[in-house]
Design an enzyme around this catalytic site. Structure first.
Site, mmCIF file in Angstrom:
data_model
loop_
_atom_site.group_PDB
_atom_site.id
_atom_site.type_symbol
_atom_site.label_atom_id
_atom_site.label_comp_id
_atom_site.label_asym_id
_atom_site.label_seq_id
_atom_site.Cartn_x
_atom_site.Cartn_y
_atom_site.Cartn_z
ATOM 1 C CG ASP A 47 -0.744 -11.466 -2.132
ATOM 2 O OD1 ASP A 47 -1.364 -11.204 -1.079
ATOM 3 O OD2 ASP A 47 -0.581 -10.623 -3.044
ATOM 4 C CD GLU A 63 1.180 -3.896 -10.443
ATOM 5 O OE1 GLU A 63 0.491 -4.535 -9.621
ATOM 6 O OE2 GLU A 63 1.232 -2.645 -10.452
#
Length: 240
Positions: free
Chosen positions: A207, A17
């Site tokens: 997801d 990230e």
């Protein structure tokens, strides 16, 4: 690179990230360790920013956020960035969620009269700082640079468990208004509430709380990039 006060501290949990912020930065200093958190001064959208990689989970996020507040000042806003699991049925992989409300999915003190998600002595939920949320909206409306993300606004829930199908079903029943779930944002929101520090969470959906982690591993890099692009664009809006 300036060593002065940054305009914001961006907190991510993982190297995956952090990577797109480093790619988007026009300048990046060498990393420093503050406890176990890694701090890097960057220039993003022409503005001085500190990127903090906290580690995963509530304790890592809180320790990293507290270190940032004590180092840079409580008046420097914190932005939680990175990936999240999509919980609402109409949320899609790739959507970016602006967390206007943050709730602790693990907190359950209903036996003492608190609502589900409320830590005793704390609010039922934590609201994003209006100026930060507005900057994210404006950046998304302007296309966030080269991308035009689908921006969803609403509640992000955080807990200490990676959410797969069985837990997702329970969370949908317990928190029907939650759009997405992560493992850090609510902890950072509570910390910022305690210090009067502005806070917002901008998480891209990697997801849909699938039965295993395969979907997350497939899309986490793209989600991290979508979050980073929008956060960087929002910093540019704040600069104006």
């Amino acid at each position: 690179m300036s060593s002065g006060t940054p305009v914001a501290v961006v907190v991510v949990a993982m190297d995956d990230e952090a990577a797109p912020f480093l790619d988007l930065a026009s300048e990046a200093a060498e990393p420093e360790l503050v406890g176990r958190a890694q701090h890097r001064r960057l220039t993003l959208a022409g503005r001085p920013v500190v990127l903090v990689r906290s580690g995963i989970g509530f304790v890592n996020a809180t320790a990293a956020g507290a270190g940032a507040i004590f180092r840079y000042g409580a008046d420097v806003p914190l932005i939680s960035a990175g990936s999240a699991g999509g919980l609402a049925k109409d949320v899609a992989v790739g959507d970016v969620v602006l967390g206007t409300r943050l709730v602790n999915a693990d907190a359950d003190a209903r036996a003492f009269g608190y609502v589900l998600g409320q830590v005793p002595g704390m609010p039922e939920a934590y609201d994003a700082a209006p100026a930060l949320a507005d900057a994210v909206r404006r950046a998304a409306g302007a296309g966030a640079g080269s991308a035009a993300p689908v921006l969803r606004e609403g509640t992000i829930a955080s807990g200490e468990k990676f959410v797969t199908a069985d837990l997702a079903a329970q969370l949908r029943a317990d928190f029907p208004d939650v759009l997405a779930v992560d493992m850090e944002s609510a902890a950072l929101a509570q910390l910022c509430h305690s210090f009067g520090t502005g806070f917002v969470s901008v998480r891209a959906v990697s997801d849909l709380c699938a039965p295993d982690g395969t979907e997350f591993l497939t899309h986490v890099d793209d989600a991290a990039l979508r979050s980073a692009r929008l956060v960087t664009a929002a910093l540019g809006v704040l600069a104006g």
